[in-house]
Design an enzyme around this catalytic site. Structure first.
Site, mmCIF file in Angstrom:
data_model
loop_
_atom_site.group_PDB
_atom_site.id
_atom_site.type_symbol
_atom_site.label_atom_id
_atom_site.label_comp_id
_atom_site.label_asym_id
_atom_site.label_seq_id
_atom_site.Cartn_x
_atom_site.Cartn_y
_atom_site.Cartn_z
ATOM 1 N N ASP A 74 -6.174 1.986 -3.568
ATOM 2 C CA ASP A 74 -7.399 1.700 -2.812
ATOM 3 C C ASP A 74 -7.816 2.885 -1.948
ATOM 4 O O ASP A 74 -8.916 2.895 -1.397
ATOM 5 C CB ASP A 74 -7.270 0.424 -1.979
ATOM 6 C CG ASP A 74 -6.196 0.483 -0.904
ATOM 7 O OD1 ASP A 74 -5.390 1.446 -0.899
ATOM 8 O OD2 ASP A 74 -6.141 -0.438 -0.065
ATOM 9 N N ASP A 132 -1.319 1.650 -4.304
ATOM 10 C CA ASP A 132 -2.117 0.523 -4.810
ATOM 11 C C ASP A 132 -3.545 0.939 -5.132
ATOM 12 O O ASP A 132 -4.387 0.100 -5.452
ATOM 13 C CB ASP A 132 -2.090 -0.666 -3.850
ATOM 14 C CG ASP A 132 -2.824 -0.409 -2.542
ATOM 15 O OD1 ASP A 132 -2.815 0.747 -2.072
ATOM 16 O OD2 ASP A 132 -3.398 -1.356 -1.976
ATOM 17 N N SER A 176 0.828 -1.197 0.000
ATOM 18 C CA SER A 176 0.000 0.000 0.000
ATOM 19 C C SER A 176 0.869 1.257 0.000
ATOM 20 O O SER A 176 1.652 1.471 -0.913
ATOM 21 C CB SER A 176 -0.959 -0.038 1.190
ATOM 22 O OG SER A 176 -1.924 0.979 1.095
ATOM 23 N N ASP A 233 -3.237 6.434 -3.448
ATOM 24 C CA ASP A 233 -2.011 5.891 -2.878
ATOM 25 C C ASP A 233 -1.461 4.856 -3.861
ATOM 26 O O ASP A 233 -2.081 4.583 -4.897
ATOM 27 C CB ASP A 233 -2.267 5.328 -1.479
ATOM 28 C CG ASP A 233 -3.130 4.082 -1.478
ATOM 29 O OD1 ASP A 233 -3.863 3.862 -2.461
ATOM 30 O OD2 ASP A 233 -3.087 3.330 -0.489
#
Length: 570
Positions: free
Chosen positions: A315, A313, A160, A311
């Protein structure tokens, strides 16, 4: 004279390192570990690094794994990933999923593709059917693919918004949601049973995820927008700037925006494409100070009306808005969360749709969402922190958490989704622009109707995690009577069954208000992903004038911040 205990410690470390070296299939981490073994007897820094690498295995929990890349059980590496994949495979077989499919995605971090391929080989060796994306994908696309392909589980290799030297491993089950207890402990037990990865069966049989999965993900977003209350010409009239924060969001977000008839966002080129070193930011998290500086400069140059950021990734979603004279303000996660809640209701009303269901948010998110839901005759559900809980709210139609996580499309994605949330933000911007309004006007309307809700955080890094129980124990045994100028009116211990939530380590301090502040709240809890203890502060203004309320709330939050800091220290 040599210290016998130190010699014994070094000998034990060397023994563990040799066992590790005999299993490690990665030349890079083997070389790294061999160097540490050579240096450790005479180099305190090398000894400290070696000790930390073998101090304990990375703990597999509801968030999966996350840690620093390197050799040893306390690092992310191929040995740990093979053990984890083998443990997960055994869990799936034990729970009746022999021969079923598992979909695997990965981001652009160092070794993410390698870890994904290792996982596929282990799952195939166990008789499961791995479906591997052939390219990097956002985490919400992986969550979507689980339901779309009807797999029994999903794996996303990502850390992340962690620092560049980290990587991680998220696990989802067949409902498309991240795991919760007791599945995490059951999987962890299976992982611990894998002691020699050279004995783990592997196979090269692997299938690519069909290309229609990405098409259908994008289609789910465009269908939602095209069935909404805005016209194509309104949607194409909003100028946006976008940063992927060196992550994997750009290609998917761009495709989604085009399919929704939004004007293509102006990308921050230096941050548009995946780069595992995240060279332009100190920390690849849109919430961090300075992370959006390049995007703000681009937004000013482009005369943009909104800045959106994912961000790495994709999500999570950050939003910034212009405030005049070249200035921009990044919205707090609670502000974005409540704007989206307002828009979910408003777009339904404008489209003639009767919305039925539940709004949900985490316990540390703003109290405002409950008021908005009640006013719309919808149910509201408060959950523990994390989308693994929010996504499980029965009848969820919208959910969010203050840490930039939003779920506007729960039918398709059982997790936070920074891309679908971005399409809703742009749709809202288009509708407001057609009326000569902005999101600032909506936030002011919400403040006048429900009282201005303002939030802040105080956190302290903990070098020794064993101190956390002491800090939390002291808070429980000797809670403060006042914080700032406010009396503590109620204490809720989230570890007790009567809190209304599954037991967790946290304490809520409800505060009585005064003539300016209607009510306030302080929540203290250890972070679930970082070595920190956090205080979440919220005040609700009793003042009708928004400008006066902002000044009053800011002063109250400063008082609470000052008085809350000692609660986090030994």
């Amino acid at each position: 004279m040599a210290n016998p205990m130190a010699s014994e410690h070094l000998a034990e470390l060397m023994s563990k390192a040799q066992v590790w070296l005999s299993q490690d299939p990665d030349n890079h981490t083997r070389t790294q570990l061999e160097s540490l073994v050579t240096q450790a007897p005479n180099d305190p820094a090398a000894l400290a690094e070696l000790t930390d690498a073998f101090i304990a295995p990375l703990e597999f929990g509801t968030a999966g794994l996350r840690g620093k890349l390197g050799a040893g059980p306390n690092r992310m590496n191929r040995v740990v990933v093979i053990q984890t994949a083998a443990g997960l495979a055994q869990y799936l077989i034990d729970t009746g999923h022999s021969g079923e499919s598992v979909v695997i995605g990965y981001d652009g971090r160092h070794n993410s593709d390698v870890f994904a391929r290792d996982s596929a080989a282990v799952l195939a060796g166990a008789g499961l059917i791995p479906l591997l994306f052939e390219h990097v994908v956002p985490t919400p696309v992986l969550a979507f693919a689980i339901r779309e392909l009807n797999t029994c589980a999903g794996i996303m290799v990502t850390a992340s918004h962690n620092p560049p030297q980290d990587n991680g491993y998220k696990v989802y089950l067949g409902d498309g949601r991240q795991i919760v207890t007791p599945a995490d402990e059951q999987i962890a037990q299976c992982i611990r049973a894998i002691t020699d990865v050279t004995a783990v069966p592997r196979s090269d049989v692997c299938h690519e995820v069909p290309s229609f999965v990405m098409d259908r993900y994008v289609s789910s977003l465009s269908s939602a927008i095209h069935s909404g209350p805005t016209r194509s010409e309104e949607r194409s009239d909003v100028v946006s700037v976008y940063t992927a924060m060196h992550g994997v969001g750009w290609a998917t977000l761009r495709e989604a925006f085009v399919a929704c008839d939004f004007k293509e966002p102006i990308a921050v080129i230096a941050q548009r494409d995946p780069d595992p070193d995240f060279p332009t930011v100190a920390f690849p998290n849109p919430e961090e100070k300075g992370a959006l500086d390049l995007a703000i400069a681009q937004a000013n140059d482009s005369h943009a009306e909104v800045l959106i950021a994912n961000d790495p990734d994709a999500d999570r979603l950050a939003v910034a808005l212009p405030i005049g004279n070249g200035g921009w303000k990044t919205l707090h996660g609670d502000q974005v969360g409540c704007l989206l809640a307002w828009w979910v209701l408003e777009r339904a009303n404008r489209s003639g749709v009767i919305l039925d269901g539940v709004f949900g948010s985490s316990v540390v998110s703003s109290m405002l969402l409950e008021r908005i839901a009640q006013d719309a005759n919808l149910k509201y559900s408060q959950t523990l922190t994390g989308f693994k809980w929010i996504s499980r709210v029965p009848g969820l139609v919208y959910g969010y958490e203050e840490a930039l996580g939003y779920c506007v499309n729960p039918e398709f994605v059982g997790d936070k989704d920074g891309i679908s949330a971005a399409t809703f933000i742009l749709e809202m911007m288009a509708a407001l622009k057609s009326e000569g309004r902005t999101p600032w006007d909506v936030l002011d309307d919400l403040a006048r109707k429900y009282g201005l809700h303002s939030s802040a955080q105080v956190s302290v890094k903990v070098s020794d995690m064993s101190l956390v129980p002491q800090i939390m124990g002291r808070l429980r045994s000797s809670p403060p009577q006042t914080l700032g100028r406010f009396a503590v009116s109620q204490i809720v211990d989230l570890q007790t069954p009567d809190s209304g939530l599954p037991p967790t380590d946290g304490v809520i301090l409800h505060l009585a208000g005064d003539s300016d502040i209607l009510r306030a709240r302080v929540i203290v809890r250890p972070s679930g992903t970082e070595p920190k203890i956090k205080c979440y502060l919220e005040v609700v203004s009793a003042l009708q004038d928004v400008a006066d309320a902002e000044v009053s709330n800011e002063a109250a939050l400063l008082e609470l911040s000052k008085d809350s800091q000692p609660l986090l220290l030994i």
